[in-house]
Design a protein around this motif. Structure first.
Motif, PDB file in Angstrom:
ATOM      1  N   LEU A  49       0.511  -1.530   0.255  1.00 34.45           N
ATOM      2  CA  LEU A  49      -0.307  -0.169  -0.219  1.00 34.45           C
ATOM      3  C   LEU A  49       1.054   1.596   0.166  1.00 34.45           C
ATOM      4  O   LEU A  49       0.259   2.150  -0.351  1.00 34.45           O
ATOM      5  CB  LEU A  49      -0.687   0.223   0.796  1.00 34.45           C
ATOM      6  N   THR A  50       2.209   1.052   0.958  1.00 36.02           N
ATOM      7  CA  THR A  50       2.860   2.571   0.825  1.00 36.02           C
ATOM      8  C   THR A  50       4.544   2.527   0.058  1.00 36.02           C
ATOM      9  O   THR A  50       4.379   1.749  -0.182  1.00 36.02           O
ATOM     10  CB  THR A  50       2.536   2.858   2.405  1.00 36.02           C
ATOM     11  N   ILE A 155      -1.041  -8.356  -1.723  1.00 37.81           N
ATOM     12  CA  ILE A 155      -0.991  -6.643  -0.876  1.00 37.81           C
ATOM     13  C   ILE A 155      -0.201  -7.359   0.894  1.00 37.81           C
ATOM     14  O   ILE A 155      -1.167  -7.948   1.063  1.00 37.81           O
ATOM     15  CB  ILE A 155      -1.759  -5.479  -1.586  1.00 37.81           C
ATOM     16  N   ILE A 157       0.588  -5.581   3.641  1.00 36.58           N
ATOM     17  CA  ILE A 157       0.476  -4.441   4.672  1.00 36.58           C
ATOM     18  C   ILE A 157       1.099  -4.424   6.205  1.00 36.58           C
ATOM     19  O   ILE A 157       1.299  -5.788   6.376  1.00 36.58           O
ATOM     20  CB  ILE A 157      -1.459  -4.210   5.141  1.00 36.58           C
ATOM     21  N   ALA A 163      -1.851   1.807   6.191  1.00 36.96           N
ATOM     22  CA  ALA A 163      -1.772   3.080   5.859  1.00 36.96           C
ATOM     23  C   ALA A 163      -1.703   4.089   6.280  1.00 36.96           C
ATOM     24  O   ALA A 163      -1.987   5.195   5.184  1.00 36.96           O
ATOM     25  CB  ALA A 163      -3.409   3.213   5.070  1.00 36.96           C
ATOM     26  N   SER A 166      -3.558   7.412   5.587  1.00 36.02           N
ATOM     27  CA  SER A 166      -4.438   7.396   4.085  1.00 36.02           C
ATOM     28  C   SER A 166      -4.319   8.576   2.766  1.00 36.02           C
ATOM     29  O   SER A 166      -5.421   8.493   2.475  1.00 36.02           O
ATOM     30  CB  SER A 166      -5.924   7.065   4.716  1.00 36.02           C
ATOM     31  N   LEU A 174       0.687   6.926   0.794  1.00 34.50           N
ATOM     32  CA  LEU A 174       0.267   6.013  -0.340  1.00 34.50           C
ATOM     33  C   LEU A 174       0.220   6.000  -1.380  1.00 34.50           C
ATOM     34  O   LEU A 174       1.353   7.207  -2.390  1.00 34.50           O
ATOM     35  CB  LEU A 174      -1.486   5.829  -0.152  1.00 34.50           C
ATOM     36  N   LEU A 178      -6.361   4.670  -1.255  1.00 35.25           N
ATOM     37  CA  LEU A 178      -6.593   3.198  -0.342  1.00 35.25           C
ATOM     38  C   LEU A 178      -7.603   2.430  -1.010  1.00 35.25           C
ATOM     39  O   LEU A 178      -7.572   0.960  -1.118  1.00 35.25           O
ATOM     40  CB  LEU A 178      -6.919   3.174   1.017  1.00 35.25           C
ATOM     41  N   GLN A 181      -6.309   0.920  -4.423  1.00 37.26           N
ATOM     42  CA  GLN A 181      -5.587  -0.980  -4.284  1.00 37.26           C
ATOM     43  C   GLN A 181      -6.148  -1.828  -4.026  1.00 37.26           C
ATOM     44  O   GLN A 181      -6.474  -2.780  -4.621  1.00 37.26           O
ATOM     45  CB  GLN A 181      -4.810  -0.092  -3.280  1.00 37.26           C
TER      46      GLN A 181
END
Length: 188
Positions: A49-50, A155, A157, A163, A166, A174, A178, A181
């Protein structure tokens, strides 16, 4: 490079950078939605995600080991993060010839587990993997580029970071919105 502290909270700096984050959001959303060509092999794509540090490479290694134990012949594909070796041709990592300064440390870690191909053109890398006898390809960090259509998307995390605030880069960590994704992922 460390993530800025403001990426964890929705403070003044994050709000100040939010117009740039909104621009990044729009571009990243389009990239995630674009059609990509299919490889001739089953394709597993791993993403996070990041920006950085989610654990994509350790998951790629664990998955390759499991696939090998199940009788498959996985090949790992990577762009070669922080590599210096130029050119656009895909090539197989040779642990006796290549060093981290040339191809990046992640490629060396991956190559200890399964054949690893470094190249900007993911489809060409997948074709090379097939010629080498692979039965499945795993793209380490191939989620956001959409250069090859995934058959399965995982994915990763970070359970501590999640996140962040966010928001999209540079207002937050990100790499894409979000919701976009999560909609494109098969497994979290």
């Amino acid at each position: 490079m460390r993530a800025p502290a403001f990426w964890r909270e929705d403070g003044a700096t994050a709000r100040l950078l939010s117009p740039l984050g909104a621009l990044y959001d729009a571009i990243a959303r389009k990239r995630l939605a674009r059609e990509a060509p299919r490889a001739n092999l089953p394709t597993i794509v791993i993403g996070g995600l990041t920006a950085g540090g989610d654990g994509k490479t350790p998951l790629a290694i664990a998955l390759a080991r499991r696939l090998k134990a199940a009788g498959e012949r996985p090949a790992l594909l990577t762009r070669g993060y922080r590599r210096r070796r130029g050119g656009t041709s895909s090539f197989v990592v040779d642990l006796t010839r290549h060093g981290a300064d040339e191809i990046g440390d992640e490629a060396l870690l991956l190559a200890r587990v399964a054949p690893t191909i470094v190249g900007a053109d993911r489809l060409a890398s997948a074709d090379l993997a097939q010629r080498l006898g692979a039965t499945v390809v795993i793209l380490d960090d191939g989620f956001h580029s959409r250069r090859v259509a995934p058959d399965l998307t995982l994915i990763v995390i970070d359970s501590d970071y999640g996140a962040g605030n966010s928001r999209c880069i540079p207002a937050g960590p990100l790499r894409a919105p979000l919701d976009a994704q999560l909609a494109a992922a098969d497994i979290l």
